[in-house]
Write a protein that holds these residues in place. Structure first.
Motif, PDB file in Angstrom:
ATOM      1  N   UNK A  51       0.810  -1.213   0.000  1.00 22.65           N
ATOM      2  CA  UNK A  51       0.000   0.000   0.000  1.00 22.65           C
ATOM      3  C   UNK A  51       0.849   1.270   0.000  1.00 22.65           C
ATOM      4  N   UNK A  52       1.990   1.238   0.675  1.00 16.97           N
ATOM      5  CA  UNK A  52       2.882   2.406   0.631  1.00 16.97           C
ATOM      6  C   UNK A  52       3.361   2.638  -0.795  1.00 16.97           C
ATOM      7  N   UNK A  53       3.730   1.568  -1.489  1.00 15.06           N
ATOM      8  CA  UNK A  53       4.192   1.669  -2.875  1.00 15.06           C
ATOM      9  C   UNK A  53       3.052   2.143  -3.771  1.00 15.06           C
ATOM     10  N   UNK A  62      -0.195  11.760 -10.101  1.00 17.68           N
ATOM     11  CA  UNK A  62      -1.182  12.840 -10.079  1.00 17.68           C
ATOM     12  C   UNK A  62      -0.578  14.159  -9.601  1.00 17.68           C
ATOM     13  N   UNK A  63       0.639  14.096  -9.069  1.00 17.86           N
ATOM     14  CA  UNK A  63       1.276  15.304  -8.564  1.00 17.86           C
ATOM     15  C   UNK A  63       0.746  15.745  -7.212  1.00 17.86           C
ATOM     16  N   UNK A  64      -0.033  14.900  -6.564  1.00 18.26           N
ATOM     17  CA  UNK A  64      -0.598  15.246  -5.262  1.00 18.26           C
ATOM     18  C   UNK A  64       0.267  14.713  -4.141  1.00 18.26           C
ATOM     19  N   UNK A  65       0.256  15.409  -3.027  1.00 21.42           N
ATOM     20  CA  UNK A  65       0.849  14.877  -1.800  1.00 21.42           C
ATOM     21  C   UNK A  65      -0.244  14.101  -1.094  1.00 21.42           C
ATOM     22  N   UNK A  66       0.106  12.956  -0.512  1.00 25.54           N
ATOM     23  CA  UNK A  66      -0.920  12.143   0.138  1.00 25.54           C
ATOM     24  C   UNK A  66      -1.406  12.783   1.420  1.00 25.54           C
ATOM     25  N   UNK A  67      -0.547  13.458   2.141  1.00 21.67           N
ATOM     26  CA  UNK A  67      -0.948  14.079   3.394  1.00 21.67           C
ATOM     27  C   UNK A  67      -1.264  13.094   4.493  1.00 21.67           C
ATOM     28  N   UNK A  68      -0.966  11.839   4.266  1.00 23.88           N
ATOM     29  CA  UNK A  68      -1.243  10.799   5.263  1.00 23.88           C
ATOM     30  C   UNK A  68      -0.096  10.729   6.239  1.00 23.88           C
ATOM     31  N   UNK A  69      -0.359  11.174   7.462  1.00 27.66           N
ATOM     32  CA  UNK A  69       0.696  11.158   8.470  1.00 27.66           C
ATOM     33  C   UNK A  69       0.433  10.118   9.538  1.00 27.66           C
ATOM     34  N   UNK A  70      -0.606   9.289   9.367  1.00 27.19           N
ATOM     35  CA  UNK A  70      -0.922   8.271  10.363  1.00 27.19           C
ATOM     36  C   UNK A  70       0.155   7.187  10.353  1.00 27.19           C
ATOM     37  N   UNK A  71       0.468   6.711  11.520  1.00 29.45           N
ATOM     38  CA  UNK A  71       1.411   5.599  11.637  1.00 29.45           C
ATOM     39  C   UNK A  71       0.642   4.374  12.056  1.00 29.45           C
ATOM     40  N   UNK A  72       1.288   3.210  12.018  1.00 32.29           N
ATOM     41  CA  UNK A  72       0.620   1.972  12.417  1.00 32.29           C
ATOM     42  C   UNK A  72       0.115   2.092  13.855  1.00 32.29           C
ATOM     43  N   UNK A  73       0.870   2.716  14.719  1.00 30.78           N
ATOM     44  CA  UNK A  73       0.458   2.887  16.108  1.00 30.78           C
ATOM     45  C   UNK A  73      -0.811   3.701  16.226  1.00 30.78           C
TER      46      UNK A  73
END
Length: 78
Positions: A51-53, A62-73
């Motif tokens: 999923x990271x890949x 798409x030139x977008x930043x994901x903005x996903x800062x959630x970690x597994x914890x």
């Protein structure tokens, strides 16, 4: 952390109970109870990598930043 720990204990209890109900064997139930979480942990590692890949490719194309800062914890304690 207490929620995660109690969920883990509950998961082991359910795994043991279901396997025992299906097989009637304490040995098989005990083995499944501890082998399944170990296999699941390894599978989760590869699942996360996939999923990271995949998300990296999407943001690159798409030139977008994901903005996903959630970690597994963060996901486990939610």
């Amino acid at each position: 952390m207490a929620k995660t720990l109690t969920f883990g204990i509950m998961h082991l209890g359910i795994a043991f109970s279901v396997t025992y109900a299906l097989t009637g064997s304490l040995a098989i139930s005990g083995a499944v109870t501890f082998i399944e979480p170990a296999v699941n942990t390894v599978a989760h590692y590869f699942f996360d990598r996939y999923w990271e890949r995949r998300e990296g490719r999407r943001s690159a194309t798409s030139g977008e930043a994901t903005g996903n800062t959630a970690t597994r914890g963060d996901l486990v304690s939610a």
